[in-house]
Design a protein around this motif. Sequence first.
Motif, short mmCIF file in Angstrom:
data_model
loop_
_atom_site.label_atom_id
_atom_site.label_comp_id
_atom_site.label_asym_id
_atom_site.label_seq_id
_atom_site.Cartn_x
_atom_site.Cartn_y
_atom_site.Cartn_z
N SER A 93 0.87 -1.30 -0.02
CA SER A 93 -0.06 0.12 -0.06
C SER A 93 0.82 1.25 0.12
O SER A 93 0.67 2.20 -0.66
N PHE A 94 1.84 1.27 0.74
CA PHE A 94 2.96 2.52 0.87
C PHE A 94 3.47 2.61 -0.31
O PHE A 94 3.51 3.65 -0.98
N LEU A 95 3.98 1.43 -1.18
CA LEU A 95 4.71 1.55 -2.48
C LEU A 95 3.78 2.19 -3.42
O LEU A 95 4.03 2.90 -4.24
N LEU A 140 -1.88 10.72 1.37
CA LEU A 140 -2.51 10.08 2.40
C LEU A 140 -2.08 8.75 2.56
O LEU A 140 -1.82 8.30 3.57
N ILE A 141 -1.89 8.01 1.44
CA ILE A 141 -1.55 6.63 1.77
C ILE A 141 -0.29 6.43 2.37
O ILE A 141 0.04 5.77 3.27
N VAL A 142 0.58 7.25 1.64
CA VAL A 142 2.13 7.31 2.05
C VAL A 142 1.99 7.73 3.56
O VAL A 142 2.95 7.14 4.37
N ALA A 143 1.46 8.92 4.04
CA ALA A 143 1.49 9.29 5.56
C ALA A 143 0.83 8.28 6.29
O ALA A 143 1.32 7.88 7.43
N ILE A 144 -0.10 7.27 5.97
CA ILE A 144 -0.89 6.28 6.88
C ILE A 144 0.00 5.03 6.97
O ILE A 144 0.33 4.56 7.93
N ASP A 145 0.69 4.55 5.80
CA ASP A 145 1.15 3.37 5.76
C ASP A 145 2.73 3.61 5.91
O ASP A 145 3.35 2.58 5.66
N GLY A 146 3.17 4.57 5.92
CA GLY A 146 4.80 4.91 5.55
C GLY A 146 5.45 4.71 7.06
O GLY A 146 4.30 4.31 8.00
N PRO A 147 6.59 4.84 7.16
CA PRO A 147 7.22 4.78 8.55
C PRO A 147 6.79 5.76 9.62
O PRO A 147 6.73 7.15 9.39
N SER A 148 5.95 5.54 10.61
CA SER A 148 5.15 6.27 11.41
C SER A 148 6.26 7.07 12.00
O SER A 148 5.70 8.09 12.79
N ASP A 149 7.34 6.85 12.47
CA ASP A 149 8.25 7.54 13.12
C ASP A 149 9.03 8.57 12.55
O ASP A 149 9.71 9.67 12.90
N HIS A 192 -6.47 11.07 11.89
CA HIS A 192 -7.97 11.41 12.26
C HIS A 192 -8.68 11.80 11.01
O HIS A 192 -9.77 11.79 11.02
N PHE A 193 -8.02 12.61 10.30
CA PHE A 193 -8.39 13.10 8.84
C PHE A 193 -8.89 12.04 8.06
O PHE A 193 -9.83 11.84 7.15
N THR A 194 -8.18 10.67 8.04
CA THR A 194 -8.51 9.62 7.24
C THR A 194 -9.12 8.34 7.96
O THR A 194 -8.95 7.35 7.64
N ALA A 195 -10.07 8.68 9.15
CA ALA A 195 -10.62 7.76 9.96
C ALA A 195 -11.26 6.73 8.91
O ALA A 195 -11.51 5.41 9.45
N PHE A 196 -11.74 7.15 7.88
CA PHE A 196 -12.54 6.38 7.25
C PHE A 196 -11.66 5.11 6.31
O PHE A 196 -12.36 3.95 5.91
N LEU A 197 -10.46 5.11 6.68
CA LEU A 197 -9.39 4.17 6.18
C LEU A 197 -8.82 3.14 7.27
O LEU A 197 -8.00 2.56 6.89
N GLN A 198 -9.45 3.30 8.23
CA GLN A 198 -8.92 2.55 9.36
C GLN A 198 -9.35 1.04 9.36
O GLN A 198 -8.99 0.33 10.02
N SER A 237 -13.22 -0.76 4.32
CA SER A 237 -13.27 0.41 3.60
C SER A 237 -11.81 0.55 2.81
O SER A 237 -11.99 1.52 1.78
N ARG A 238 -10.86 0.21 3.33
CA ARG A 238 -9.63 0.17 2.34
C ARG A 238 -9.77 -0.29 0.92
O ARG A 238 -9.37 -0.07 -0.01
#
Length: 150
Positions: A18-20, A57-66, A78-84, A88-89
Amino acid sequence: GEISVYVQANPYSITVMSFLGGCWLILAALMTMLSLGSKLSLLKRILQVYQLFFGVLIVAIDGPSDKLPHALRWRVIHFTAFLQSRMSRVFFFLFIACQQASLERWFNKLTGWYFFAVAVGYAAIHSQSPAVSAPALREPDYRDFPDSAH
């Protein structure tokens, strides 16, 4: 089959895919905007801006969180709660797949099929554990973030 068993045993691999895919979606949207330039109608340009935004958004959600600042990470989540949730994904990735595959360029078609594969991966994981979803999101305490204008 074998792929389904691997995906179920390694759900992290789908997150990496997903990140890629998000990175590739950013490139595909930029390539479409640059290669077609003035040939794109206003609405098609807006659609490509959305695709670019979805890729970010996908990069921010599935990328390295640190790598994201804590305050920004919470805002993105919070903005992308629909993808949790996984389902929905699946639907979100199928939308991206259909939209990209409907375009004429080879890289858009490749992007569409790639996101179709990611959607199938999430569906395979969901079919094995449908009750599992992301932890409940809580509203962050914005007082913890001095740069917040909330």
